[in-house]
Design an enzyme around this catalytic site. Structure first.
Site, PDB file in Angstrom:
ATOM      1  N   ASP A  60       1.846   0.123   7.780  1.00  0.00           N
ATOM      2  CA  ASP A  60       1.696  -0.734   8.960  1.00  0.00           C
ATOM      3  C   ASP A  60       2.967  -0.924   9.776  1.00  0.00           C
ATOM      4  O   ASP A  60       2.892  -1.414  10.903  1.00  0.00           O
ATOM      5  CB  ASP A  60       1.199  -2.131   8.537  1.00  0.00           C
ATOM      6  CG  ASP A  60      -0.264  -2.125   8.124  1.00  0.00           C
ATOM      7  OD1 ASP A  60      -0.838  -1.026   7.975  1.00  0.00           O
ATOM      8  OD2 ASP A  60      -0.826  -3.211   7.940  1.00  0.00           O
ATOM      9  N   TYR A  90     -30.059  17.849   4.069  1.00  0.00           N
ATOM     10  CA  TYR A  90     -31.362  17.287   4.400  1.00  0.00           C
ATOM     11  C   TYR A  90     -32.247  17.161   3.170  1.00  0.00           C
ATOM     12  O   TYR A  90     -32.441  18.101   2.424  1.00  0.00           O
ATOM     13  CB  TYR A  90     -32.100  18.130   5.441  1.00  0.00           C
ATOM     14  CG  TYR A  90     -33.564  17.751   5.525  1.00  0.00           C
ATOM     15  CD1 TYR A  90     -33.929  16.439   5.813  1.00  0.00           C
ATOM     16  CD2 TYR A  90     -34.567  18.672   5.268  1.00  0.00           C
ATOM     17  CE1 TYR A  90     -35.269  16.065   5.841  1.00  0.00           C
ATOM     18  CE2 TYR A  90     -35.911  18.301   5.296  1.00  0.00           C
ATOM     19  CZ  TYR A  90     -36.256  16.998   5.580  1.00  0.00           C
ATOM     20  OH  TYR A  90     -37.569  16.618   5.598  1.00  0.00           O
ATOM     21  N   GLU A 146       9.866  -6.066  -3.296  1.00  0.00           N
ATOM     22  CA  GLU A 146       8.752  -6.766  -2.643  1.00  0.00           C
ATOM     23  C   GLU A 146       9.088  -8.244  -2.534  1.00  0.00           C
ATOM     24  O   GLU A 146       9.412  -8.892  -3.530  1.00  0.00           O
ATOM     25  CB  GLU A 146       7.469  -6.539  -3.455  1.00  0.00           C
ATOM     26  CG  GLU A 146       6.297  -7.445  -3.116  1.00  0.00           C
ATOM     27  CD  GLU A 146       5.813  -7.367  -1.656  1.00  0.00           C
ATOM     28  OE1 GLU A 146       5.856  -6.271  -1.070  1.00  0.00           O
ATOM     29  OE2 GLU A 146       5.435  -8.428  -1.113  1.00  0.00           O
ATOM     30  N   CYS A 150      -7.561  -5.485   3.000  1.00  0.00           N
ATOM     31  CA  CYS A 150      -8.834  -5.329   3.707  1.00  0.00           C
ATOM     32  C   CYS A 150      -9.966  -6.088   3.033  1.00  0.00           C
ATOM     33  O   CYS A 150     -11.040  -6.240   3.602  1.00  0.00           O
ATOM     34  CB  CYS A 150      -9.239  -3.860   3.773  1.00  0.00           C
ATOM     35  SG  CYS A 150      -7.861  -2.772   4.064  1.00  0.00           S
ATOM     36  N   ALA A 168       0.835  -1.210   0.000  1.00  0.00           N
ATOM     37  CA  ALA A 168       0.000   0.000   0.000  1.00  0.00           C
ATOM     38  C   ALA A 168       0.868   1.258   0.000  1.00  0.00           C
ATOM     39  O   ALA A 168       0.942   1.991  -0.982  1.00  0.00           O
ATOM     40  CB  ALA A 168      -0.954  -0.018   1.187  1.00  0.00           C
TER      41      ALA A 168
END
Lengths: 574, 574
Positions: free
Chosen positions: A294, A437, A35, A45, A13
């Protein structure tokens, strides 16, 4: 001048986002992503939704919104970013400014030089050292391979009893996903703490979620420590300190810990949470090395304290700030609010800022109010209830937290709270926001406006109220007080609180039936939501009653048993 | 001391709210509401839904969320408030502090004394003096009786052709409602200005709504003044300056004007908009007389100028402030943002703050960006597109307006914008709000985050872009430029801009096919949303192209014709 060499470790990410942003800011930079896995930019997620079958293929979690799979060749051709997959960063030499990597298939090692380095090494699912955790069919859900394995196990005919350890976000999403995948499954969630989502919610809000889980057939055991897993090769039993549960399949969700091994070896400082410490520019203790996502620590925007709250949304925001700063920018990241939203069956559960529980722990004086309200005009079909708990600093009246749950539109109100807290809004200001509204979208006074006004009434000493849990504690202690139900006889017939001290006097009759109430006894009024309960308190106080309060949220926010069996003999002739 | 006498004129929204709040603040006050009609507290905004049949009975608009009809006896028994219905206030004597009222059934007159008076006289639908406006079957929609009459007319078999005059909120809601009630109905909306919702939207956003209306079979005629209605007793034709339309039924929606007759007779000052002028305490020029709701003027929170924007939500907020202040409080109302949301068939249309059009008129320097984005994770089923236009002050970078439309969740993002504008938030702050994320609710970087970041890029001079309308103007002027489509051949095959100067080079091939593009010619890049168009601009600029921009929103925000016929001969071999 030679090109700026930017090396990014981690491709999920923060890494790709930082690399892409760096490219936009510096068309000439040499950018490399390292990676260790196969996957790039996948939406972690989404894993519970893959397990539940809402997302069909792992690949669906890896494509961009326009359907392009973001693999190495995509990054090269579109963004001129080099991506080395199946490549592990082994060591960082901060003085030589190189990263030593190993190509996992060939075992080949090489050193990659950098001017700016980005650590986006992510996190790992915690795997607590519970005896038997290595039995087969005991999983954690940390990556796509775990998700695929869990789904395969679930689909076996002989797997029918599932235990989810930990009542956090992942277990709640999984319970829902698994019931969608396999409706007959027996699912039990076991939680160490006293209530579910203990890191996010206050107990009376968690209890409402728990009530919904129960309605959906999910068993929830709280205050239960798992002491071990048993079985012959494959798990068969989950032992808690007081109980033994049959289980064919277990998923342990015990949180995540930041992946910091590489950083620690390189001498980069960790913060008090154990994640990599960064300043507002997302710089680590080595100013040429940035960290985000993270693996990095955050500052809580309200408390200003370091927190570890890994989130996909935060990871992406970090990436942009880092991308700016590794190309000469000076962007800052202001911190997080721990905003969380999760769909638990038909319930939407959201929270942001500090909880009342946290506030008390930190010694903040807060005032709270729990306010249920329809999410749209009551005459518009499909409207649903949401229960809003607002938490304000008692002195400054600034909103510092919100918890919102229910079958209605939680999402909208939660982000209003996020915006309000981020900007230091008082509940007085919040109450006068010109919120949208129209009958299909909100009530004329939005649920948030009602909640803010109710909290203003409480802060001003006008509304005197206690929570549902406080009422329950009084009942459990056998205190002598009147629980004054001011709803209509029809509502009373449909659902009642099953306690002997309940007395029904509908609000419209209260003024004429004051004589039935002793002036010296404690009276706790309530209704379906809160408004009539509050009105009743006002009427009684106006008439000289001195020990009156109402309980917040009324029946709509009552997390315990309600007696719904119809009966003829209504307790009053009103 | 004798009780505070509070008299409220008007029983729809502000009036009952002010009275109820006053009761809560002062249990001993004598409170009277005077209402000329039969109805109290009815939800006027629900009238189109009653016409469409979503709301079954007029009474459904008059009950409270718990199903209690709020009639005079409800107000008396629950709130100890006296309500006089069918009673008209005729004159106010400000020095004697009395209101003369006439009981409409009996004709009886009396004087009611007050200490504090509240004017909540509401508004009336404008009935412009168009020749033939008094023919039968020509209506305005100002109250429940109008709604009932319009519905009765619609249900007649011979009524098949309907003209809605004015393309504002009511006409759009009515078009939708009428098609639900009577699917075969021929519906034409005629608007005087150049585009629909001219008081709320900018033209390129209105054009997207117009496109959706067209898809739903609604005809929209803009820049058309209605010159007259014709027919024998009942309307048969609507004449515009250039056209004649058949019509069995007409509803004229020409806005509302405040009901100020009583105030004017009493010498109370009006503001520049023609509504009753009030200060921040909602006090009129007579300090013992307050006014709120549709009869009162507001201050625009951003421009600080007086505006007349009657809204049910505002009316309720006014009521609370007034209720406080007539009982000795000092609450203030900070102004409005003109927030509007409306469901137009499958489209949700929202706006708040100032539009670009208004900002230009007022001489503000604003920078805007139009950003389409899915409302939820692209892998989560049921996600839909929303198009966000953000408007920021170019100097301070503060958000001053937003317009959001699309089939996705507009509602949530609109209220984030409301909160942000209310608190003076810069787009830089907005971009780092810790907004709620989970796949069923948002994308990891929420649509608002994307929009804010895109606008930051533009404010920083990094993104160079023009709007869809500016592209269309260039095309219409026959300018010589390249419209560079950087989508995939598959996307190109599905839908294309039908212009000769369109050239397709997918983003992934752009770097290797730079030779096909002249460096000295103007290039306008685009894609489906905006991101690849922006990336293409970056790539080309990085490669020394000097006259490149992208157009905001791409195909997703292109309000004109798109060629969707599949064809074999794709213009490129890419």
């Amino acid at each position: 001048m030679s090109a700026n060499k930017i090396v990014v470790i981690g491709g999920v990410a923060t890494g790709p986002k930082a690399a892409a942003r760096a490219r936009r800011c510096d068309p000439k930079a040499e950018i490399t992503i390292i990676e260790k896995g196969d996957f790039l930019s996948y939406a972690g997620c989404g894993m519970p939704f893959y397990i539940g079958g809402i997302v069909k293929e792992p690949n669906d979690l890896m494509s961009s919104p326009i359907g392009v799979v973001r693999d190495a060749s995509f990054f090269k051709s579109v963004k001129d970013i080099n991506v080395l997959t199946r490549t592990k960063a082994e060591t960082i030499d901060c003085s030589a400014k190189t990263v030593e990597v190993i190509e996992l298939s060939s075992g080949e090692k090489k050193k990659i030089p950098y001017d700016k380095l980005v650590l986006a090494t992510g996190s790992n699912a915690n795997r607590p050292p519970i005896p038997g955790i290595n039995l087969s069919n005991v999983y954690t859900l940390g990556n796509m391979n775990d998700a695929i394995a869990i789904k395969q196990a679930l689909l076996k005919a002989e797997v029918n009893k599932m235990v989810l350890v930990g009542a956090g976000l992942i277990s709640l999403e999984l319970a829902h996903a698994i019931q969608e995948l396999k409706p007959g499954m027996d699912i039990t969630i076991v939680e160490l703490m006293e209530y579910l989502m203990p890191a996010q919610l206050d107990p009376e809000i968690a209890a409402l979620v728990g009530k919904h889980l129960k309605q959906k057939g999910i068993k929830l055991l709280t205050s239960q420590k798992v002491s071990g897993f048993e079985g012959q090769g494959q798990v068969q039993k989950v032992n808690t300190v007081t109980d033994t549960l049959d289980a064919d399949l277990v998923v342990v969700s015990a949180g995540a810990r930041p992946e910091v091994e590489l950083a620690v070896k390189a001498g980069i400082k960790l913060g008090p949470t154990g994640a990599i410490a960064v300043n507002e520019y997302m710089q680590t203790s080595d100013p040429d090395i940035y960290a985000g996502g993270d693996c990095a620590e955050n500052v809580h925007f309200v408390t200003k304290k370091p927190v570890y709250i890994p989130m996909g949304s935060t990871a992406n925001r970090h990436g942009r700030v880092i991308g700016d700063n590794v190309t000469g920018g000076k962007d800052t990241f202001p911190g997080v609010l721990g905003t969380t939203i999760v769909k638990v069956f038909d319930f939407n559960v959201g929270r942001t800022g500090v909880s009342e529980t946290e506030a008390k722990k930190l010694g903040y004086g807060v005032t709270t109010f729990i306010c249920p309200n329809p999410d749209r005009a009551h005459f518009y079909p499909g409207h649903n209830l949401i229960v809003i708990k607002l938490i304000a600093d008692s002195k400054t009246r600034k909103l510092v937290g919100a918890q919102i749950v229910g079958t209605g539109d939680v999402n909208k109100r939660l982000d209003v709270a996020v915006a309000a807290i981020s900007m230091g809004t008082t509940v007085d200001q919040l109450a006068n926001f010109d919120l949208a509204y129209a009958p299909p979208f909100a009530t004329a006074m939005d649920a948030m406006t009602h909640a803010a006004n109710s909290l203003r009434n409480k802060l001003d000493g006008r509304a005197k109220s206690i929570s549902s849990l406080q009422v329950k504690e009084k009942l459990d202690r056998g205190e002598d007080f009147i629980l004054l139900d001011v709803r209509s006889p029809k509502e009373y017939e449909e659902a009642r609180l099953p306690y002997a001290n309940v007395k029904l006097i509908p609000l419209g009759k209260l003024r004429e039936r004051l004589g039935e109430l002793p002036k010296d006894k404690e009276i706790v009024t309530f209704c379906k939501l809160s408004m009539r309960g509050y009105e009743a308190q006002g009427i009684l106080e106006g008439e000289g009653f001195t020990n009156v309060k109402f309980f917040e949220g009324g029946i709509a926010a009552w997390p315990f048993e309600v007696d719904t069996e119809k009966f003829k003999e209504v307790k009053t002739n009103a």
